[in-house]
Design a protein around this motif. Structure first.
Motif, mmCIF file in Angstrom:
data_model
loop_
_atom_site.group_PDB
_atom_site.id
_atom_site.type_symbol
_atom_site.label_atom_id
_atom_site.label_comp_id
_atom_site.label_asym_id
_atom_site.label_seq_id
_atom_site.Cartn_x
_atom_site.Cartn_y
_atom_site.Cartn_z
ATOM 1 N N PHE A 1 5.224 6.961 13.107
ATOM 2 C CA PHE A 1 4.324 8.366 12.038
ATOM 3 C C PHE A 1 4.996 9.882 11.386
ATOM 4 C CE2 PHE A 1 1.283 12.158 11.716
ATOM 5 C CZ PHE A 1 0.386 11.923 11.079
ATOM 6 N N VAL A 2 5.869 10.403 12.514
ATOM 7 C CA VAL A 2 6.647 11.313 11.807
ATOM 8 C C VAL A 2 7.630 10.760 10.826
ATOM 9 C CG1 VAL A 2 8.464 13.221 12.238
ATOM 10 C CG2 VAL A 2 6.712 12.818 14.073
ATOM 11 N N ALA A 3 8.220 10.124 10.808
ATOM 12 C CA ALA A 3 8.473 9.463 9.549
ATOM 13 C C ALA A 3 7.747 8.854 8.323
ATOM 14 C CB ALA A 3 9.692 7.473 10.669
ATOM 15 N N TRP A 4 6.694 9.028 9.141
ATOM 16 C CA TRP A 4 6.052 7.556 7.540
ATOM 17 C C TRP A 4 5.774 9.822 7.391
ATOM 18 C CZ3 TRP A 4 0.907 9.599 7.071
ATOM 19 C CH2 TRP A 4 0.227 8.938 6.271
ATOM 20 N N ALA A 5 5.401 9.899 7.741
ATOM 21 C CA ALA A 5 4.804 11.478 6.696
ATOM 22 C C ALA A 5 5.785 11.971 6.097
ATOM 23 C CB ALA A 5 4.621 12.762 8.167
ATOM 24 N N TYR A 6 7.098 12.017 7.213
ATOM 25 C CA TYR A 6 8.948 13.085 6.500
ATOM 26 C C TYR A 6 8.426 11.584 4.745
ATOM 27 C CZ TYR A 6 12.903 14.808 5.566
ATOM 28 O OH TYR A 6 14.527 15.119 5.179
ATOM 29 N N ASP A 7 8.856 10.712 4.864
ATOM 30 C CA ASP A 7 9.171 9.474 4.009
ATOM 31 C C ASP A 7 7.557 9.842 2.310
ATOM 32 O OD1 ASP A 7 10.643 7.713 2.359
ATOM 33 O OD2 ASP A 7 8.993 6.495 3.273
ATOM 34 N N ALA B 1 0.568 -1.380 0.204
ATOM 35 C CA ALA B 1 0.196 -0.163 0.153
ATOM 36 C C ALA B 1 1.239 1.520 -0.162
ATOM 37 C CB ALA B 1 -0.719 -0.509 0.720
ATOM 38 N N ASN B 2 2.181 1.284 -0.811
ATOM 39 C CA ASN B 2 3.108 2.340 -0.683
ATOM 40 C C ASN B 2 3.493 2.844 0.629
ATOM 41 O OD1 ASN B 2 2.422 2.033 -3.989
ATOM 42 N ND2 ASN B 2 0.869 3.808 -3.885
ATOM 43 N N ILE B 3 3.325 2.182 1.405
ATOM 44 C CA ILE B 3 4.220 2.229 3.196
ATOM 45 C C ILE B 3 5.121 1.443 2.930
ATOM 46 C CG2 ILE B 3 3.801 1.995 5.153
ATOM 47 C CD1 ILE B 3 0.878 1.609 4.891
ATOM 48 N N ASN B 4 6.274 2.140 3.144
ATOM 49 C CA ASN B 4 7.316 1.668 3.534
ATOM 50 C C ASN B 4 8.054 0.980 4.922
ATOM 51 O OD1 ASN B 4 10.400 0.825 3.617
ATOM 52 N ND2 ASN B 4 10.986 2.675 2.615
ATOM 53 N N TRP B 5 7.767 -0.153 4.644
ATOM 54 C CA TRP B 5 7.552 -0.542 6.650
ATOM 55 C C TRP B 5 8.289 -1.292 7.123
ATOM 56 C CZ3 TRP B 5 2.854 -0.960 8.582
ATOM 57 C CH2 TRP B 5 2.145 -1.173 7.560
ATOM 58 N N GLY C 1 7.046 9.069 -0.300
ATOM 59 C CA GLY C 1 7.773 8.378 -1.202
ATOM 60 C C GLY C 1 9.577 9.038 -1.449
ATOM 61 N N ASN C 2 10.335 9.719 -0.770
ATOM 62 C CA ASN C 2 11.446 9.960 -1.187
ATOM 63 C C ASN C 2 11.622 8.423 -0.578
ATOM 64 O OD1 ASN C 2 10.973 12.795 -1.411
ATOM 65 N ND2 ASN C 2 10.616 12.935 1.100
ATOM 66 N N ASN C 3 11.686 8.310 0.241
ATOM 67 C CA ASN C 3 12.687 6.449 0.226
ATOM 68 C C ASN C 3 13.750 6.920 1.206
ATOM 69 O OD1 ASN C 3 11.017 4.298 -0.530
ATOM 70 N ND2 ASN C 3 11.848 5.400 -2.924
ATOM 71 N N ILE C 4 13.532 7.363 2.286
ATOM 72 C CA ILE C 4 14.294 7.552 3.346
ATOM 73 C C ILE C 4 15.768 6.687 3.682
ATOM 74 C CG2 ILE C 4 13.162 9.554 4.225
ATOM 75 C CD1 ILE C 4 12.799 8.648 6.408
ATOM 76 N N ASN C 5 16.849 6.239 4.110
ATOM 77 C CA ASN C 5 17.179 5.727 4.489
ATOM 78 C C ASN C 5 17.287 5.260 5.433
ATOM 79 O OD1 ASN C 5 19.067 7.281 6.523
ATOM 80 N ND2 ASN C 5 20.637 7.408 4.534
ATOM 81 N N SER C 6 16.769 3.922 6.535
ATOM 82 C CA SER C 6 16.886 3.713 8.193
ATOM 83 C C SER C 6 17.972 4.314 8.658
ATOM 84 C CB SER C 6 17.683 1.870 7.254
ATOM 85 O OG SER C 6 17.379 0.899 6.521
ATOM 86 N N MET C 7 18.736 5.069 8.610
ATOM 87 C CA MET C 7 19.822 5.779 9.765
ATOM 88 C C MET C 7 18.845 7.329 9.264
ATOM 89 S SD MET C 7 21.119 6.070 12.391
ATOM 90 C CE MET C 7 22.844 5.102 11.889
ATOM 91 N N LEU C 8 18.330 7.618 9.050
ATOM 92 C CA LEU C 8 17.380 8.561 9.515
ATOM 93 C C LEU C 8 16.376 8.417 9.942
ATOM 94 C CD1 LEU C 8 17.202 12.374 8.463
ATOM 95 C CD2 LEU C 8 16.510 11.088 6.560
#
Length: 116
Positions: free
Chosen positions: A79-85, A26-30, A87-94
């Protein structure tokens, strides 16, 4: 604690054939959400360890609200990481840093509100 460990293992479990379906359901980066949740959980575990360094009269009680924060604050970070992501595909450390900083920012904002 066993539930959280199982949750993280299920989120991070990937194989060569299911990586695409698992991490983008569902376009969520788990993976991002799990890393952010882990960062927030690490901060709460540090709070628990620091509790032992406080004098007995200043230690917070281990009531339901204390333990609820172990779920609520990491969920806030996720939630904040999901909102920030978005579609940007942020890396794990961030994602870990966002998950760890979101509860700390909320805590500092709550402490800065003057009493009325």
């Amino acid at each position: 604690m066993i539930f959280l460990t199982t949750f993280f293992l299920l989120l991070l479990q990937t194989s060569a054939s299911s990586t695409e379906n698992f991490t983008t359901w569902a376009n969520i980066n788990w993976k991002t959400i799990a890393c952010a949740f882990g960062g927030g959980l690490a901060i709460k575990l540090l709070d628990l360890l620091e509790r032992n360094n406080l004098p007995a009269d200043r230690r917070p009680t281990l009531d339901l609200f204390f333990w609820a924060a172990f779920i609520i604050l990491p969920l806030l970070g996720a939630f904040v990481a999901w909102a920030y992501d978005d579609g940007n595909n942020i890396n794990s450390m961030l994602a870990i840093q966002i998950g760890a900083s979101a509860p700390l920012i909320l805590k500092s904002l709550a402490a800065a509100v003057p009493p009325t």
